[in-house]
Write an enzyme that holds these catalytic residues in place. Sequence first.
Site, PDB file in Angstrom:
ATOM      1  CG  ASP A  82      -1.950   1.053   1.239  1.00  0.00           C
ATOM      2  OD1 ASP A  82      -2.350   1.491   0.143  1.00  0.00           O
ATOM      3  OD2 ASP A  82      -2.398   1.448   2.347  1.00  0.00           O
ATOM      4  CG  ASP A 104       0.795   7.581  -3.711  1.00  0.00           C
ATOM      5  OD1 ASP A 104       0.567   8.338  -4.679  1.00  0.00           O
ATOM      6  OD2 ASP A 104       0.388   7.812  -2.556  1.00  0.00           O
ATOM      7  CD  GLU A 134      -3.351   7.995  -4.843  1.00  0.00           C
ATOM      8  OE1 GLU A 134      -4.130   8.782  -4.272  1.00  0.00           O
ATOM      9  OE2 GLU A 134      -2.599   7.226  -4.230  1.00  0.00           O
ATOM     10  CG  HIS A 180      -5.303   8.279   3.446  1.00  0.00           C
ATOM     11  ND1 HIS A 180      -4.672   8.995   2.432  1.00  0.00           N
ATOM     12  CD2 HIS A 180      -5.416   7.018   2.980  1.00  0.00           C
ATOM     13  CE1 HIS A 180      -4.422   8.183   1.430  1.00  0.00           C
ATOM     14  NE2 HIS A 180      -4.872   6.990   1.726  1.00  0.00           N
ATOM     15  CG  HIS A 213      -6.055   4.510  -1.648  1.00  0.00           C
ATOM     16  ND1 HIS A 213      -4.914   4.081  -1.033  1.00  0.00           N
ATOM     17  CD2 HIS A 213      -6.032   3.974  -2.887  1.00  0.00           C
ATOM     18  CE1 HIS A 213      -4.211   3.328  -1.865  1.00  0.00           C
ATOM     19  NE2 HIS A 213      -4.883   3.252  -3.008  1.00  0.00           N
ATOM     20  CG  ASN A 256      -7.164   0.607  -0.329  1.00  0.00           C
ATOM     21  OD1 ASN A 256      -7.561  -0.220  -1.137  1.00  0.00           O
ATOM     22  ND2 ASN A 256      -5.938   1.110  -0.374  1.00  0.00           N
TER      23      ASN A 256
END
Length: 311
Positions: A82, A104, A134, A180, A213, A256
Amino acid sequence: MPLVNTREMFKKAYDGGYAIGAFNVNNMEIVQGIVEGCKELNAPVILQVSSSARKYAHHAYLVKMVEAALEETNLPIALHLDHGSSFELCKDCIDGGFSSVMIDGSHLDYEENVKVTRQVVEYAHAHDVTVEGELGQLAGIEDAVNVSADKASFTDPSQVQDFVERTGVDSLAIAIGTSHGAYKFKPGQKPQLRFDILKEVSDRLPGFPIVLHGASAVVHEYVEMVNKFGGQMPDAIGIPEEMLREAASMAVCKINMDSDLRLAMTAVIRKHFAEHPDHFDPRQYLGDARAALTELVKGKIINVLGCANKA
């Protein structure tokens, strides 16, 4: 059954209108709690590891725990990196047995993102490992990812076809309003996802798997439990599960979730300590936490992902 990559997993998910859960793992109880829920509902799963998790638990321990889960469940399981931050980190995970990696490069300018993503894809595909790229940046804080709200940006749909064609990635993480961490929206702010962006991306990339995500719901029951038993998590707000289910019925094939696992584990352990102040055996409170994770994952499979009996 050996580890699988995500290629066939995502094709089935796209065609079937469901998504695969990608759950972050850091220790044995988390791995066990996740895979037990998947085993009970016969669901495929992606166990993913951040660079911080590798530093905490060590690469070899994490790989061996996932191999044990394979042996015990016989489920299709992908082991995924990840938020890989560099070619070197992705290569290390590929060489170390991972079946899928994310590079990423979303913090880079577009051409640099294309360049590093293509480099990872070329190496990964030579080892039958799938790659997630991404475009766009999610706000929030999680492990090594720390993006302020003013630096976050939605994915530009006009870039996605060029990016996928030039890099050769197998899936694409996009930014449509998820973030996040456990504080995704401010109090009083109505959670919204940009389904118009998702629709335009899927129109430009027909049949191509999209990734979300920062998709934890931040389950209110566990927020209340944390606060009741001595924690301080005011105003923790996540993504409504019905929005995630709608995304899973569209082009999103991987969702995710990390914060919900952390939250459930912490809440149950706090409750255990408050109710059993005489306990000092880690198996007692970690056993409760593991059981809570199993129930949490089962709920996600049923209410969000729709991947029960898809293993």
